[in-house]
Scaffold this motif. Structure first.
Motif, short mmCIF file in Angstrom:
data_model
loop_
_atom_site.label_atom_id
_atom_site.label_comp_id
_atom_site.label_asym_id
_atom_site.label_seq_id
_atom_site.Cartn_x
_atom_site.Cartn_y
_atom_site.Cartn_z
N TRP A 25 0.82 -1.20 0.00
CA TRP A 25 0.00 0.00 0.00
C TRP A 25 0.86 1.25 0.00
O TRP A 25 2.05 1.22 0.36
N THR A 26 0.26 2.37 -0.34
CA THR A 26 0.96 3.66 -0.27
C THR A 26 1.20 4.04 1.18
O THR A 26 0.53 3.53 2.10
N ASP A 27 2.13 4.93 1.42
CA ASP A 27 2.40 5.37 2.79
C ASP A 27 1.17 6.00 3.42
O ASP A 27 0.92 5.85 4.63
N GLU A 28 0.38 6.73 2.63
CA GLU A 28 -0.83 7.35 3.16
C GLU A 28 -1.82 6.30 3.64
O GLU A 28 -2.39 6.42 4.74
N GLU A 29 -2.04 5.25 2.83
CA GLU A 29 -2.97 4.19 3.23
C GLU A 29 -2.43 3.39 4.41
O GLU A 29 -3.19 2.94 5.27
N LYS A 30 -1.11 3.23 4.45
CA LYS A 30 -0.51 2.52 5.59
C LYS A 30 -0.73 3.31 6.89
O LYS A 30 -1.01 2.74 7.93
N ARG A 31 -0.56 4.62 6.80
CA ARG A 31 -0.77 5.46 7.98
C ARG A 31 -2.21 5.36 8.48
O ARG A 31 -2.47 5.20 9.67
N LYS A 32 -3.16 5.44 7.55
CA LYS A 32 -4.57 5.31 7.92
C LYS A 32 -4.85 3.95 8.54
O LYS A 32 -5.56 3.83 9.55
N ALA A 33 -4.28 2.90 7.95
CA ALA A 33 -4.51 1.54 8.44
C ALA A 33 -3.91 1.34 9.82
O ALA A 33 -4.49 0.65 10.68
N LEU A 34 -2.75 1.93 10.05
CA LEU A 34 -2.09 1.81 11.35
C LEU A 34 -2.94 2.43 12.45
O LEU A 34 -3.19 1.83 13.50
N LEU A 35 -3.44 3.63 12.20
CA LEU A 35 -4.30 4.30 13.18
C LEU A 35 -5.62 3.56 13.35
O LEU A 35 -6.12 3.39 14.47
N ALA A 36 -6.20 3.10 12.23
CA ALA A 36 -7.49 2.40 12.29
C ALA A 36 -7.38 1.10 13.08
O ALA A 36 -8.26 0.75 13.86
N SER A 37 -6.28 0.39 12.88
CA SER A 37 -6.08 -0.88 13.59
C SER A 37 -5.92 -0.66 15.09
O SER A 37 -6.50 -1.37 15.92
N ARG A 38 -5.14 0.36 15.43
CA ARG A 38 -4.92 0.65 16.85
C ARG A 38 -6.21 1.14 17.51
O ARG A 38 -6.50 0.81 18.65
N TYR A 39 -6.97 1.94 16.77
CA TYR A 39 -8.23 2.46 17.29
C TYR A 39 -9.23 1.32 17.50
O TYR A 39 -9.88 1.24 18.55
N LEU A 40 -9.34 0.44 16.51
CA LEU A 40 -10.28 -0.68 16.60
C LEU A 40 -10.01 -1.53 17.84
O LEU A 40 -10.95 -1.98 18.51
#
Length: 310
Positions: A250-265
Motif C-alpha cells: 500500500w501507499t504510505d498514506e494508506e498505511k498510515r490510515k490503516a495503522l491508526l485504524a487498527s490501533r483504534y479498533l
C-alpha cells in the motif's frame, strides 16, 4: 381493527397482521405476513419464529416507518442518526427507523419486505454489515479467523481468504427495494475501523472510553510511519500490525490510515464508545460552522443513505 400502535403490533401474532403501505402517493400496497412464511419450509418456519420473538414495542415500529436500516449492533444504531446530520439529512423527518439486529440475522426479516413476492410489505430497506476480512490455514479442520485488510491475500500459499457478505451484496445489487452496503473491499474492515481510517487526523474520535488514548493521540501527531510505530507499546497484537503493514504494498498514506485504524479498533468498546462519540459529534455540529472540526462519514454509509433517501 386498524392501529398505529407498536404495542399492539408487537403483541399480535404475525399471522394476524395485515400491513398497508403507500410506496407511491395514491397507491396502496397490502402485505400479508402469514402468506410470506411457508409452513412446509424449514427455513421459513425458523425465520418466522425468530421474527415473532424479536418484535417488541420498539422494533415493531418497523411496520410503521417509511424506510428501514437494518444494522448488526448498537454502535451503528447510535451513530447513524448523527452521521445523517453530517450529511444534512434527518432520519426522524424522513421516517427512517434504524433496527439493531443484534447480529447478522437480516435474512429472517428480509422475507417480510422482499417485493419480488407480491404479499410482502413494500418499503425500501438498507442492510449495513461489516466486510470483516478473514483467513484460515490450508489445513484440515481449520476455522476462519479475522484478519486485517492489509493482510488479505498476502500469503495465498498457506491461507484461504474471504470477505463477509459477498453473496448478499451480489444478490441484492439490483434488487427493487433492498440493498446491502459494507466497507471498501480493499481497505475496509468494521465500522470503528472505517471511522478512524477516513478521519486519521480527527481528535473528536479520541473519547474518554478509548483505552489507548495517549498512544493514539501521539501516533496521530506523526506523519512518518516509523515514528508512528515507535509510539506503539510492545505487544503481540501491535507486533502483528506493524509487521503486516510493513509487508504490504500500500501507499504510505494508506498505511498510515490503516495503522491508526487498527490501533483504534483494538482500543474501543463498541457500546460505550459509540455513545460518547454520538455526544461529541452532535456537540461539534451544534457549533458555528467556522468553529467545527472536520469529520467525514464513512463512504459506505454515505452511499447507503443516498440510495435509501433517493
Amino acid at each position: 381493527m386498524t392501529s398505529h400502535s407498536t404495542q399492539i403490533a408487537s403483541a399480535v401474532k404475525l399471522d394476524d397482521l395485515i400491513c398497508l403501505t403507500s410506496p407511491v402517493l395514491g397507491q396502496i400496497h397490502v402485505g400479508y405476513p402469514r402468506v410470506i412464511y411457508k409452513e412446509d419450509d424449514v427455513d421459513d418456519v425458523t425465520s418466522k419464529l425468530y421474527v415473532q420473538r424479536f418484535l417488541d414495542a420498539t422494533k415493531a415500529d418497523m411496520f410503521f416507518a417509511n424506510r428501514l436500516i437494518f444494522v448488526e449492533g448498537v454502535a451503528e444504531e447510535l451513530l447513524l442518526p448523527v452521521f445523517a446530520r453530517y450529511l444534512n439529512k434527518n432520519l426522524t423527518d424522513e421516517h427512517v427507523l434504524v433496527v439493531n439486529m443484534g447480529g447478522r440475522y437480516f435474512n429472517h426479516f428480509l422475507k417480510l419486505f422482499d417485493t419480488n413476492n407480491p404479499y410482502t410489505i413494500n418499503k425500501k430497506i438498507v442492510c449495513l454489515t461489516d466486510i470483516d476480512p478473514c483467513r484460515k490455514k490450508n489445513e484440515p479442520d481449520e476455522d476462519y479467523e479475522a484478519c486485517y485488510p492489509y493482510e488479505y491475500n498476502i500469503d495465498t500459499a498457506n491461507y484461504d481468504y474471504k470477505h463477509h457478505a459477498d453473496t448478499e451484496v451480489a444478490q441484492y445489487a439490483a434488487h427493487p427495494n433492498i440493498r446491502f452496503y459494507r466497507q471498501d473491499v480493499t481497505y475496509g474492515k468494521t465500522l470503528e475501523y472505517d471511522i478512524m481510517r477516513e478521519n486519521p487526523d480527527c481528535e473528536l474520535l479520541l473519547t474518554n472510553s478509548v483505552s489507548n488514548l495517549k498512544e493514539i493521540k501521539a501516533m496521530m501527531a506523526e506523519q512518518d510511519m516509523n515514528k508512528m510505530m515507535s509510539k506503539m507499546r510492545n505487544s503481540e497484537a501491535n507486533t502483528r500490525i506493524k509487521t503486516s503493514i510493513g509487508a504490504s504494498k500500500w501507499t504510505d498514506e494508506e498505511k498510515r490510515k490503516a495503522l491508526l485504524a487498527s490501533r483504534y479498533l483494538n482500543s474501543v468498546s463498541k457500546g460505550s464508545n459509540a455513545l460518547e462519540l454520538n455526544v461529541v459529534l452532535m456537540a461539534n455540529l451544534d457549533k458555528p460552522v467556522a468553529d467545527r472540526k472536520e469529520f467525514h462519514v464513512p463512504q459506505y454509509i454515505v452511499d447507503a443513505l443516498t440510495w435509501l433517501l433517493s
